[in-house]
Design a protein around this motif. Structure first.
Motif: not given
Length: 741
Positions: A41-45, A82-87
């Motif tokens: 549930a937490s970024f970056p999922h 980590w940017s994979r977590g962005f929409p």
């Protein structure tokens, strides 16, 4: 078959149209773009589908602003950290035969020559996604004329299955293919590694072999880098000019997601190959992230030298090379001067802001639609203002960090000039100055290397302020802060170009074909167009048919088989050929000017006293020193290793010479030979100091037949070869002639 049409808008940016099976991207169980059932549930999922190494088929089309189009089927993966977590996510694309073409034959970046790609990336701007969308691309824009390996950058608009998908940054993908295309190499010659905490021993092998890196690490760990001999070995192992450029840029932009992260380096594994660092993923530069304040004040130089930093971002292993190299005085001075070079040019606020505006203006009008698509309402213009504040204030703090770290004095201005204008250039450390007058700030007591380089057709006369010096000087700004390089039309020196190295019989295990190396020992830039290279057979010749400039003190290679030579040696810049004849073991090599004058010749053989190791045993014939008489067999020696094509000879680097004994006690004109002469006369002379020389040939009536002028010749032994042609281009008649110095 896929075909896409755009009805809603027209664009001044390239448009990428992506077509894929909906389930390949968005199915909860197998879609690569969604979290899926196992996501944290937490970024970056972590645990999400988009953290899996899944590849899916895709079709893409490119429509350029001018209407040009390209399309292909490919494989695609989610790309990044980590940017994979962005929409909005980054996508990498791969040319594979199972989908379509084995390479994308298209110029993705019109301003470079590469027109074939095995892969590329549509990047979401990484960590900078919610901020400016341009920081990493902006950094690359600043590096345009700097020797640093980096990915090209181009903003584009993307549609996925006909839905507007916003701005992405088109980037090269770092791989062995990326290096091969940018450096003209075969992928078999490339070793590529990454350094990070996740890898075993912090070293991850991407391609090739990493054994040489471990050897380098061991050598740096176990030797005294303050020792000049050790440091010279390091210089043959690491491209230190590029490494320093890389360090300077990372430090200035305040990239604190480094040096313990985002580090990749590569090496050409042929002889002369050196390790080079790759600049990428600099999203943390230029006042990012926002939870850090006053980025422009932060001492990133001390940060990059921290011996006991945390696991992220600057652990001890990540600062080790830099700390050890700075133990060497020459490296330290070069680092300080290169940083100063950049502060005097590309890091000036006006230049930084002008480049920022050019990148910003490319996407400014597309930002509102992009932000609306991804429901991001942050003030984009405020992000640009933060970068500009950094640009305006970083300059002074960066210079102060240098001063503090190395206990330096306050900077002073140096002023250099070129007279007359447009007759030459001045190289200051890493900078090439073409302005008639230029000023910059440097630190006293740190020697600055300044070199005068004449334009074609001109020769360097001297420095107005220090007339007895050669074309290259090292000065302390405390003692001299003004230099003017004086050039004049060149009076061509017949002995300017010398045959410096010969490979006439390679070993069976290291076959490079036959080749000859020329060296320009003059202060003039010489155009070899129309010059002719021959062996002892008059029917064999190679002609330079195009403009071929040889800068002062530079090397040029003539090769029977250029590809074979390139397969064995790296960094061959001036390589010409092929010539369609081989060199024998008892042969003569000759070079003629465009008017047919014999410039230099060497007759050699494979028996003593000539070095026999050059006959198939792996060595080449090389001059001990380019200034020696190369007609004398004792001026030649067998090279160490397989020779040094395009660079200083191995014996010249290692030969121990008693300088005090080798400097002539007085300037003298020595007996010429052969005397009497028939067609070619060698005139040797010695100089006890650097000075202006006129060598004059007259007849017994005192009438001048020929005159040679030499400007700023260095002390030592010299020779002029006269081909019996007078100043009007006519052959002289028989008789007695006088030579005066």
């Amino acid at each position: 078959i896929s075909q896409t049409y755009i009805f809603d808008d027209s664009y001044d940016l390239p448009v990428f149209l992506l077509s894929a099976e909906h389930s390949d991207f968005f199915n909860p169980d197998r879609g690569i773009y969604v979290r899926g059932p196992n996501a944290s549930a937490s970024f970056p999922h972590f645990g999400s589908n988009f953290w899996e190494d899944w590849e899916r088929p895709i079709h893409f089309e490119i429509i350029e602003p001018n209407g040009q189009k390209y399309s292909a089927d490919a494989g695609t993966k989610i790309f990044g950290g980590w940017s994979r977590g962005f929409p909005q996510k980054s996508l990498s694309f791969f040319a594979r035969k199972k989908y379509g073409p084995s390479s994308f034959n298209y110029k993705l970046f019109p301003d470079i020559k590469t027109d074939q790609y095995e892969s590329f990336v549509l990047r979401n701007s990484g960590n900078d996604w919610e901020s400016s969308m341009l920081r990493d691309g902006y950094t690359v824009t600043l590096l345009k004329d700097i020797d640093i390996d980096s990915q090209k950058f181009r903003p584009v608009i993307v549609y996925l299955n006909s839905e507007y998908w916003g701005i992405h940054n088109l980037r090269e993908k770092i791989s062995e293919h990326f290096i091969a295309s940018n450096h003209g190499l075969n992928t078999n010659n490339i070793d590529l590694i990454a350094l990070n905490n996740e890898a075993e021993d912090n070293v991850e092998l991407i391609h090739g072999n990493k054994a040489n890196y471990y050897d380098l690490l061991e050598y740096i760990t176990s030797n005294d880098l303050a020792d000049s001999k050790i440091y010279n070995n390091i210089k043959s192992w690491i491209d230190l000019d590029e490494y320093i450029n890389y360090q300077v840029v990372q430090i200035f932009i305040d990239n604190r997601d480094w040096p313990g992260n985002n580090v990749k380096l590569w090496k050409d594994n042929r002889e002369n190959g050196k390790w080079r660092w790759i600049m990428y993923d600099t999203d943390f530069g230029f006042a990012f992230p926002s939870w850090m304040t006053k980025h422009y004040e932060f001492n990133t130089l001390a940060f990059a030298l921290e011996p006991n930093g945390p696991g992220w971002p600057n652990p001890p292993w990540s600062t080790f090379f830099f700390r050890r190299l700075l133990e060497n005085e020459a490296f330290k001075n070069q680092f300080i001067n290169t940083y100063s070079d950049f502060l005097n040019t590309i890091f000036k606020p006006n230049n930084l802001n002008a480049k920022l505006d050019s990148v910003k203006n490319n996407i400014a009008k597309h930002i509102p639609k992009h932000r609306k698509r991804w429901d991001r309402l942050q003030d984009w213009n405020n992000e640009i203002s933060k970068i500009k504040e950094f640009n305006n204030k970083r300059y002074a703090h960066a210079r102060n960090h240098l001063k503090t770290q190395f206990n330096l004095l306050n900077t002073k201005n140096i002023i250099v000039g070129i007279s007359p204008k447009n007759t030459g250039k001045i190289k200051i450390n890493s900078l090439l100055i073409t302005d008639e007058a230029w000023a910059g700030q440097y630190f006293p007591e740190i020697p600055i290397e300044i070199k005068a380089i004449p334009n074609q057709g001109y020769t360097f006369v001297g420095w107005a302020e220090i007339p007895d010096s050669g074309s290259t000087v090292n000065i302390d700004i405390n003692n001299n802060n003004r230099l003017t390089a004086i050039f004049q039309l060149a009076d061509f020196e017949d002995n300017a170009i010398v045959i410096n190295e010969i490979n006439y019989n390679s070993s069976d295990v290291f076959d490079t074909g036959d080749w000859v190396e020329l060296y320009n020992q003059s202060n003039s830039t010489i155009n070899l167009k129309g010059w002719i290279f021959k062996d002892d057979n008059e029917n064999n010749s190679f002609i330079f048919n195009t403009v071929t400039l040889m800068q002062p003190k530079s090397y040029l290679l003539l090769s029977e088989k250029p590809k074979d030579l390139q397969n064995k040696f790296s960094q061959l810049n001036q390589l010409h050929g092929p010539f369609n004849f081989g060199l024998g073991d008892n042969d003569e090599v000759r070079i003629y000017s465009n008017d047919g004058a014999l410039i230099d010749s060497v007759r050699y053989n494979n028996s003593l006293p000539w070095p026999v190791e050059a006959d198939g045993q792996g060595s080449t014939l090389e001059l001990k020193d380019p200034s020696l008489n190369n007609e004398n067999v004792f001026s030649w020696i067998a090279s160490k290793g397989h020779g040094t094509p395009g660079s200083i000879n191995s014996s010249f680097k290692t030969l121990s010479i008693d300088k005090e004994k080798s400097v002539p006690m007085q300037t003298a004109l020595l007996p010429s030979y052969p005397n009497p002469f028939n067609g070619r006369l060698t005139i040797p002379f010695e100089l006890s100091k650097n000075e202006f020389i006129i060598l004059r040939i007259t007849n017994i009536m005192g009438q001048e037949i020929k005159k040679y002028k030499f400007y700023g010749l260095s002390l030592g032994k010299h020779r002029v070869t006269w081909n019996g042609i007078d100043r009007n281009g006519n052959s002289v008649s028989s008789g007695m002639y006088l030579i005066s110095l």
